[in-house]
Design a protein around this motif. Structure first.
Motif, PDB file in Angstrom:
ATOM      1  N   ARG A 198      -3.298 -29.738 -31.805  1.00 23.61           N
ATOM      2  CA  ARG A 198      -3.672 -31.016 -32.673  1.00 23.61           C
ATOM      3  C   ARG A 198      -4.824 -30.627 -33.753  1.00 23.61           C
ATOM      4  N   ILE A 199      -5.802 -30.053 -32.971  1.00 21.03           N
ATOM      5  CA  ILE A 199      -7.203 -29.673 -33.683  1.00 21.03           C
ATOM      6  C   ILE A 199      -7.388 -28.349 -33.870  1.00 21.03           C
ATOM      7  N   THR A 200      -6.669 -27.275 -33.695  1.00 14.05           N
ATOM      8  CA  THR A 200      -6.634 -25.999 -33.876  1.00 14.05           C
ATOM      9  C   THR A 200      -6.126 -25.638 -35.361  1.00 14.05           C
ATOM     10  N   PRO A 201      -6.649 -24.897 -35.937  1.00 12.58           N
ATOM     11  CA  PRO A 201      -8.118 -24.408 -36.024  1.00 12.58           C
ATOM     12  C   PRO A 201      -9.132 -25.442 -36.141  1.00 12.58           C
ATOM     13  N   TRP A 202     -10.055 -25.507 -35.556  1.00 12.53           N
ATOM     14  CA  TRP A 202     -11.289 -26.110 -35.937  1.00 12.53           C
ATOM     15  C   TRP A 202     -12.375 -25.817 -35.331  1.00 12.53           C
ATOM     16  N   GLY A 203     -13.693 -26.121 -35.687  1.00 14.58           N
ATOM     17  CA  GLY A 203     -15.022 -26.124 -34.689  1.00 14.58           C
ATOM     18  C   GLY A 203     -15.888 -26.866 -35.324  1.00 14.58           C
ATOM     19  N   ASP A 204     -16.869 -27.040 -34.410  1.00 13.77           N
ATOM     20  CA  ASP A 204     -17.976 -28.167 -34.489  1.00 13.77           C
ATOM     21  C   ASP A 204     -19.135 -27.457 -33.947  1.00 13.77           C
ATOM     22  N   SER A 205     -20.455 -28.147 -34.221  1.00 10.17           N
ATOM     23  CA  SER A 205     -21.575 -27.668 -33.596  1.00 10.17           C
ATOM     24  C   SER A 205     -22.495 -28.861 -33.330  1.00 10.17           C
ATOM     25  N   HIS A 206     -23.354 -28.949 -32.365  1.00 10.78           N
ATOM     26  CA  HIS A 206     -24.421 -30.016 -32.098  1.00 10.78           C
ATOM     27  C   HIS A 206     -25.517 -29.606 -31.434  1.00 10.78           C
ATOM     28  N   ARG A 207     -26.446 -30.176 -31.441  1.00 13.62           N
ATOM     29  CA  ARG A 207     -27.897 -29.704 -31.050  1.00 13.62           C
ATOM     30  C   ARG A 207     -28.006 -30.827 -29.742  1.00 13.62           C
ATOM     31  N   GLY A 208     -28.699 -30.071 -28.579  1.00 10.32           N
ATOM     32  CA  GLY A 208     -28.856 -30.570 -27.364  1.00 10.32           C
ATOM     33  C   GLY A 208     -30.018 -30.011 -26.648  1.00 10.32           C
ATOM     34  N   PHE A 209     -30.180 -30.215 -25.323  1.00 13.03           N
ATOM     35  CA  PHE A 209     -31.415 -29.896 -24.740  1.00 13.03           C
ATOM     36  C   PHE A 209     -30.665 -29.157 -23.635  1.00 13.03           C
ATOM     37  N   SER A 210     -31.684 -27.780 -23.207  1.00 11.46           N
ATOM     38  CA  SER A 210     -31.365 -27.113 -21.847  1.00 11.46           C
ATOM     39  C   SER A 210     -31.977 -27.775 -20.836  1.00 11.46           C
ATOM     40  N   PRO A 211     -31.517 -27.474 -19.503  1.00  7.20           N
ATOM     41  CA  PRO A 211     -32.253 -27.988 -18.379  1.00  7.20           C
ATOM     42  C   PRO A 211     -33.737 -27.847 -18.674  1.00  7.20           C
ATOM     43  N   SER A 212     -34.063 -26.810 -19.130  1.00  3.31           N
ATOM     44  CA  SER A 212     -35.543 -26.652 -19.067  1.00  3.31           C
ATOM     45  C   SER A 212     -36.301 -27.224 -20.209  1.00  3.31           C
ATOM     46  N   GLY A 213     -35.676 -28.059 -20.989  1.00  2.00           N
ATOM     47  CA  GLY A 213     -36.097 -28.825 -22.014  1.00  2.00           C
ATOM     48  C   GLY A 213     -35.929 -28.386 -23.269  1.00  2.00           C
ATOM     49  N   VAL A 214     -35.533 -27.108 -23.714  1.00  2.00           N
ATOM     50  CA  VAL A 214     -35.673 -26.489 -24.884  1.00  2.00           C
ATOM     51  C   VAL A 214     -34.551 -26.921 -25.716  1.00  2.00           C
ATOM     52  N   GLU A 215     -34.692 -27.015 -27.079  1.00  2.00           N
ATOM     53  CA  GLU A 215     -33.453 -27.479 -27.963  1.00  2.00           C
ATOM     54  C   GLU A 215     -32.696 -26.470 -28.145  1.00  2.00           C
ATOM     55  N   VAL A 216     -31.584 -26.623 -28.109  1.00  2.00           N
ATOM     56  CA  VAL A 216     -30.410 -25.519 -28.126  1.00  2.00           C
ATOM     57  C   VAL A 216     -29.184 -26.159 -29.207  1.00  2.00           C
ATOM     58  N   GLU A 217     -28.405 -25.032 -29.780  1.00  2.00           N
ATOM     59  CA  GLU A 217     -27.246 -25.465 -30.443  1.00  2.00           C
ATOM     60  C   GLU A 217     -25.952 -25.104 -29.736  1.00  2.00           C
ATOM     61  N   PHE A 218     -25.023 -25.871 -29.741  1.00  2.00           N
ATOM     62  CA  PHE A 218     -23.859 -25.635 -29.137  1.00  2.00           C
ATOM     63  C   PHE A 218     -22.673 -25.589 -30.378  1.00  2.00           C
ATOM     64  N   GLU A 219     -21.983 -24.609 -30.239  1.00  2.48           N
ATOM     65  CA  GLU A 219     -20.791 -24.444 -31.003  1.00  2.48           C
ATOM     66  C   GLU A 219     -19.679 -24.019 -30.388  1.00  2.48           C
ATOM     67  N   ARG A 220     -18.445 -25.047 -30.746  1.00  2.42           N
ATOM     68  CA  ARG A 220     -17.110 -24.761 -30.348  1.00  2.42           C
ATOM     69  C   ARG A 220     -16.201 -24.404 -31.377  1.00  2.42           C
ATOM     70  N   ARG A 221     -15.290 -23.494 -31.020  1.00  2.21           N
ATOM     71  CA  ARG A 221     -14.190 -23.052 -31.944  1.00  2.21           C
ATOM     72  C   ARG A 221     -12.829 -22.855 -31.145  1.00  2.21           C
ATOM     73  N   TYR A 222     -11.878 -23.383 -31.949  1.00  2.00           N
ATOM     74  CA  TYR A 222     -10.622 -23.528 -31.325  1.00  2.00           C
ATOM     75  C   TYR A 222      -9.864 -22.937 -32.431  1.00  2.00           C
TER      76      TYR A 222
END
Length: 88
Positions: free
Chosen positions: A29-53
């Motif tokens: 129901r959501i394909t094709p689709w994608g999104d991204s968001h920012r979060g933090f790694s376990p070491s405290g560094v900001e990272v960007e996550f991107e998902r694609r379906y």
């Protein structure tokens, strides 16, 4: 501070597991689709996550891709993980 490639790979695999927790019917129901968001790694560094379906080349398959990378202002490399979810 830089994020190690091992840490980025582990984050990509963790995010992929979360992305693939939906059923095939829910994913379709959501394909094709994608999104991204920012979060933090376990070491405290900001990272960007991107998902694609995306629809896979094979019948009844959805390609789920995840990329984890540092934001553009940080030159550290990223990591990707992918899996095909099939209709059962």
């Amino acid at each position: 501070m830089a994020v190690s490639e091992d840490e980025l790979r582990a984050l990509a695999e963790e995010e992929l597991a979360a992305a693939c927790s939906l059923s095939f019917a829910e994913l379709s129901r959501i394909t094709p689709w994608g999104d991204s968001h920012r979060g933090f790694s376990p070491s405290g560094v900001e990272v960007e996550f991107e998902r694609r379906y995306l629809w896979a080349d094979q019948p009844d398959g959805i390609l789920v891709e995840v990329e984890v990378r540092c934001p553009p202002d940080n030159p550290t490399t990223g990591a990707e993980a992918r899996r095909i979810v099939r209709k059962r």
